[in-house]
Scaffold this motif. Structure first.
Motif, short mmCIF file in Angstrom:
data_model
loop_
_atom_site.label_atom_id
_atom_site.label_comp_id
_atom_site.label_asym_id
_atom_site.label_seq_id
_atom_site.Cartn_x
_atom_site.Cartn_y
_atom_site.Cartn_z
N GLY A 1 21.40 31.56 7.52
CA GLY A 1 21.34 31.78 8.71
C GLY A 1 20.50 32.97 9.35
N TYR B 1 16.71 32.97 8.59
CA TYR B 1 16.00 32.34 9.15
C TYR B 1 15.78 32.75 10.84
CZ TYR B 1 14.62 27.95 12.03
OH TYR B 1 14.21 27.12 12.90
N THR B 2 16.86 33.53 11.26
CA THR B 2 16.94 33.84 12.53
C THR B 2 16.03 35.38 12.56
OG1 THR B 2 18.96 33.24 13.00
CG2 THR B 2 18.19 34.75 14.52
N LEU B 3 16.26 36.21 11.52
CA LEU B 3 15.23 37.53 11.71
C LEU B 3 14.28 37.79 10.67
CD1 LEU B 3 18.96 39.35 11.97
CD2 LEU B 3 17.32 38.57 13.51
N VAL C 1 22.58 30.79 13.72
CA VAL C 1 21.42 31.14 14.54
C VAL C 1 21.66 31.33 15.79
CG1 VAL C 1 19.05 30.39 15.23
CG2 VAL C 1 19.80 30.06 12.94
N LEU D 1 23.69 34.58 16.46
CA LEU D 1 22.59 35.73 16.44
C LEU D 1 21.87 35.75 17.55
CD1 LEU D 1 21.85 35.57 12.56
CD2 LEU D 1 23.34 37.61 13.67
N LEU D 2 21.50 34.97 18.14
CA LEU D 2 20.50 35.01 19.49
C LEU D 2 21.42 35.41 20.51
CD1 LEU D 2 18.19 31.89 18.60
CD2 LEU D 2 17.60 34.40 18.46
N LEU E 1 11.41 32.08 16.56
CA LEU E 1 12.11 32.68 15.32
C LEU E 1 10.80 33.04 14.40
CD1 LEU E 1 15.33 30.40 14.78
CD2 LEU E 1 15.00 32.80 16.14
N PRO E 2 10.87 34.21 13.74
CA PRO E 2 12.12 34.75 13.66
C PRO E 2 12.16 36.04 14.60
CG PRO E 2 10.56 35.49 11.95
CD PRO E 2 9.86 34.41 12.51
#
Length: 97
Positions: free
Chosen positions: A2, A5-7, A67, A70-71, A85-86
Motif C-alpha cells: 500500500g 502503491y501510494t507513494l 491507500v 495515507l491519502l 497516484l503516486p
C-alpha cells in the motif's frame, strides 16, 4: 504494498510502460523496509480455531485501507487532496510552497 502503491510506484502507459519487455527493478521503484516505520511494528499471530486448522495468509486484501489512510494523512498534513497516484515528493513540495 500500500505504501509503495501510494507513494512510489509509477507505471507509464503504452509503449514506455512495463509491458514493453524492457522493465526491471531499476525502473520500477518499490517500498523497502527502510521506507517503512518497522521499528514500532507489532505482529499478532492468532491461534487456530481448531487444533488441526492449517495456517492462513491475509494476502493483498489488507492493502485496501492503506491507500486511503495515507491519502487522508497527507490531506491532514497539507490541506490538499491528491487525485492521482503516486503522490511524489515533488507533488508534495508543490502544495507546500
Amino acid at each position: 504494498m500500500g505504501v509503495g502503491y501510494t507513494l512510489l510506484e509509477s507505471l507509464p502507459r503504452y509503449e514506455d510502460g512495463p509491458g514493453n519487455g524492457k522493465w526491471n527493478l531499476g525502473d520500477y521503484v518499490i517500498a523497502r523496509g527502510s521506507d517503512l516505520p518497522l521499528h514500532d511494528l507489532e505482529v499478532e499471530v492468532l491461534p487456530p480455531v481448531e487444533p488441526n486448522e492449517p495456517p492462513k495468509g491475509m494476502a493483498e486484501v489488507v492493502m485496501i485501507p492503506v491507500v486511503p489512510a495515507l491519502l487522508n494523512a497527507i490531506f491532514d498534513a497539507t490541506g490538499h487532496r491528491f487525485q492521482s497516484l503516486p503522490v511524489t515528493q515533488s507533488m508534495l513540495k508543490g502544495v507546500l510552497t
